[in-house]
Design a protein around this motif. Structure first.
Motif, PDB file in Angstrom:
ATOM      1  N   LEU A  28      68.476 -19.189   9.101  1.00 36.19           N
ATOM      2  CA  LEU A  28      69.445 -19.060  10.186  1.00 36.19           C
ATOM      3  C   LEU A  28      70.833 -19.140   9.567  1.00 36.19           C
ATOM      4  N   SER A  29      71.753 -18.404  10.142  1.00 39.71           N
ATOM      5  CA  SER A  29      73.115 -18.442   9.586  1.00 39.71           C
ATOM      6  C   SER A  29      74.148 -18.459  10.713  1.00 39.71           C
ATOM      7  N   PRO A  30      74.318 -19.624  11.328  1.00 38.74           N
ATOM      8  CA  PRO A  30      75.287 -19.710  12.414  1.00 38.74           C
ATOM      9  C   PRO A  30      76.724 -19.646  11.901  1.00 38.74           C
ATOM     10  N   GLU A  31      77.610 -19.220  12.785  1.00 39.13           N
ATOM     11  CA  GLU A  31      79.037 -19.294  12.469  1.00 39.13           C
ATOM     12  C   GLU A  31      79.445 -20.749  12.603  1.00 39.13           C
ATOM     13  N   ARG A  32      80.572 -21.073  12.037  1.00 38.25           N
ATOM     14  CA  ARG A  32      81.088 -22.441  12.136  1.00 38.25           C
ATOM     15  C   ARG A  32      82.453 -22.414  12.804  1.00 38.25           C
ATOM     16  N   ARG A  33      82.627 -23.317  13.723  1.00 36.80           N
ATOM     17  CA  ARG A  33      83.946 -23.597  14.300  1.00 36.80           C
ATOM     18  C   ARG A  33      84.183 -25.074  14.052  1.00 36.80           C
ATOM     19  N   GLY A  34      84.844 -25.360  12.964  1.00 38.43           N
ATOM     20  CA  GLY A  34      84.986 -26.752  12.554  1.00 38.43           C
ATOM     21  C   GLY A  34      83.618 -27.280  12.177  1.00 38.43           C
ATOM     22  N   GLN A  35      83.189 -28.332  12.835  1.00 42.36           N
ATOM     23  CA  GLN A  35      81.869 -28.920  12.585  1.00 42.36           C
ATOM     24  C   GLN A  35      80.795 -28.291  13.471  1.00 42.36           C
ATOM     25  N   GLU A  36      81.199 -27.531  14.469  1.00 41.59           N
ATOM     26  CA  GLU A  36      80.249 -26.980  15.436  1.00 41.59           C
ATOM     27  C   GLU A  36      79.570 -25.717  14.902  1.00 41.59           C
ATOM     28  N   ARG A  37      78.260 -25.653  15.112  1.00 45.32           N
ATOM     29  CA  ARG A  37      77.483 -24.470  14.740  1.00 45.32           C
ATOM     30  C   ARG A  37      77.408 -23.561  15.963  1.00 45.32           C
ATOM     31  N   ILE A  38      77.662 -22.276  15.756  1.00 42.72           N
ATOM     32  CA  ILE A  38      77.572 -21.295  16.836  1.00 42.72           C
ATOM     33  C   ILE A  38      76.510 -20.272  16.439  1.00 42.72           C
ATOM     34  N   TYR A  39      75.416 -20.260  17.203  1.00 42.85           N
ATOM     35  CA  TYR A  39      74.288 -19.384  16.901  1.00 42.85           C
ATOM     36  C   TYR A  39      74.368 -18.101  17.723  1.00 42.85           C
ATOM     37  N   SER A  40      73.991 -17.005  17.093  1.00 44.32           N
ATOM     38  CA  SER A  40      74.009 -15.691  17.738  1.00 44.32           C
ATOM     39  C   SER A  40      72.656 -15.416  18.404  1.00 44.32           C
ATOM     40  N   PRO A  41      72.602 -14.371  19.239  1.00 44.86           N
ATOM     41  CA  PRO A  41      71.298 -13.976  19.792  1.00 44.86           C
ATOM     42  C   PRO A  41      70.288 -13.660  18.690  1.00 44.86           C
ATOM     43  N   ARG A  42      70.752 -13.095  17.586  1.00 48.59           N
ATOM     44  CA  ARG A  42      69.840 -12.804  16.460  1.00 48.59           C
ATOM     45  C   ARG A  42      69.251 -14.092  15.882  1.00 48.59           C
ATOM     46  N   ASP A  43      70.097 -15.142  15.773  1.00 50.41           N
ATOM     47  CA  ASP A  43      69.592 -16.436  15.304  1.00 50.41           C
ATOM     48  C   ASP A  43      68.516 -16.965  16.245  1.00 50.41           C
ATOM     49  N   LYS A  44      68.733 -16.781  17.541  1.00 50.08           N
ATOM     50  CA  LYS A  44      67.755 -17.250  18.530  1.00 50.08           C
ATOM     51  C   LYS A  44      66.431 -16.507  18.361  1.00 50.08           C
ATOM     52  N   VAL A  45      66.503 -15.182  18.189  1.00 53.02           N
ATOM     53  CA  VAL A  45      65.292 -14.380  17.992  1.00 53.02           C
ATOM     54  C   VAL A  45      64.593 -14.806  16.703  1.00 53.02           C
ATOM     55  N   THR A  46      65.363 -15.006  15.649  1.00 51.85           N
ATOM     56  CA  THR A  46      64.804 -15.449  14.376  1.00 51.85           C
ATOM     57  C   THR A  46      64.077 -16.783  14.548  1.00 51.85           C
ATOM     58  N   LEU A  47      64.703 -17.698  15.253  1.00 56.50           N
ATOM     59  CA  LEU A  47      64.090 -19.005  15.485  1.00 56.50           C
ATOM     60  C   LEU A  47      62.808 -18.865  16.297  1.00 56.50           C
ATOM     61  N   LYS A  48      62.804 -17.991  17.285  1.00 56.01           N
ATOM     62  CA  LYS A  48      61.587 -17.756  18.074  1.00 56.01           C
ATOM     63  C   LYS A  48      60.472 -17.212  17.180  1.00 56.01           C
ATOM     64  N   LEU A  49      60.825 -16.286  16.282  1.00 57.32           N
ATOM     65  CA  LEU A  49      59.831 -15.718  15.364  1.00 57.32           C
ATOM     66  C   LEU A  49      59.275 -16.790  14.424  1.00 57.32           C
ATOM     67  N   ILE A  50      60.143 -17.664  13.942  1.00 57.84           N
ATOM     68  CA  ILE A  50      59.699 -18.752  13.062  1.00 57.84           C
ATOM     69  C   ILE A  50      58.710 -19.640  13.811  1.00 57.84           C
ATOM     70  N   LEU A  51      59.068 -20.020  15.029  1.00 56.77           N
ATOM     71  CA  LEU A  51      58.217 -20.920  15.813  1.00 56.77           C
ATOM     72  C   LEU A  51      56.879 -20.265  16.145  1.00 56.77           C
ATOM     73  N   ARG A  52      56.915 -18.988  16.487  1.00 57.71           N
ATOM     74  CA  ARG A  52      55.665 -18.269  16.782  1.00 57.71           C
ATOM     75  C   ARG A  52      54.807 -18.194  15.530  1.00 57.71           C
ATOM     76  N   GLY A  53      55.418 -17.870  14.398  1.00 60.77           N
ATOM     77  CA  GLY A  53      54.677 -17.803  13.140  1.00 60.77           C
ATOM     78  C   GLY A  53      54.045 -19.134  12.777  1.00 60.77           C
ATOM     79  N   LYS A  54      54.794 -20.222  12.949  1.00 59.61           N
ATOM     80  CA  LYS A  54      54.261 -21.548  12.641  1.00 59.61           C
ATOM     81  C   LYS A  54      53.092 -21.886  13.567  1.00 59.61           C
ATOM     82  N   ARG A  55      53.192 -21.496  14.846  1.00 59.10           N
ATOM     83  CA  ARG A  55      52.108 -21.789  15.797  1.00 59.10           C
ATOM     84  C   ARG A  55      50.809 -21.100  15.411  1.00 59.10           C
ATOM     85  N   ILE A  56      50.906 -19.906  14.830  1.00 55.07           N
ATOM     86  CA  ILE A  56      49.671 -19.200  14.466  1.00 55.07           C
ATOM     87  C   ILE A  56      49.271 -19.456  13.010  1.00 55.07           C
TER      88      ILE A  56
END
Length: 130
Positions: A28-56
């Motif tokens: 995952l590669s979120p943008e940074r605004r100071g200390q805050e991480r800002i995730y894109s829709p692509r990051d969300k999809v990537t995270l969903k794919l990771i979680l689905r892969g781990k489940r199977i």
């Protein structure tokens, strides 16, 4: 639309620590605004794919490989690789199932022998000893 780490955590029912772990792994590669991480829709999809892969049962390396194969112009390579990994995982699970069934048979046999040995060691009732 963007997401904070707490948004993703809540939405996908995953800890913020796990999200940071996947970020540390370079998945995952979120943008940074100071200390805050800002995730894109692509990051969300990537995270969903990771979680689905781990489940199977895919390893993190396998998940990464599949994600890296993504091509917005057509994901035939990704889908073909995913099908191959599914077939491989299914084969592994089938072997594990056979191993479990064999182990259950061995446990049944051991249990039967122990029960029989205990029955043979049991003292005779008082009336039978007289």
């Amino acid at each position: 639309m963007t997401y904070s780490i707490s948004d993703l955590s809540r939405e996908l029912d995953i800890t913020t620590r796990a999200i940071r772990f996947y970020e540390e792994q370079g998945m995952l590669s979120p943008e940074r605004r100071g200390q805050e991480r800002i995730y894109s829709p692509r990051d969300k999809v990537t995270l969903k794919l990771i979680l689905r892969g781990k489940r199977i049962g895919f390893s993190l390396a396998e998940c990464r490989e599949l994600i890296e194969l993504y091509d917005p112009s057509g994901n035939q390579r990704q889908l073909t690789s995913m099908l191959a990994k599914i077939a491989e995982r299914r084969s592994q699970l089938q072997q594990q199932l056979l191993d479990i069934q064999q182990m259950q048979l061995e446990l049944d046999t051991a249990e039967e022998r122990c029960t029989q040995a205990l029955a043979e060691l049991a003292p005779l009732p008082a009336t039978a000893q007289e």
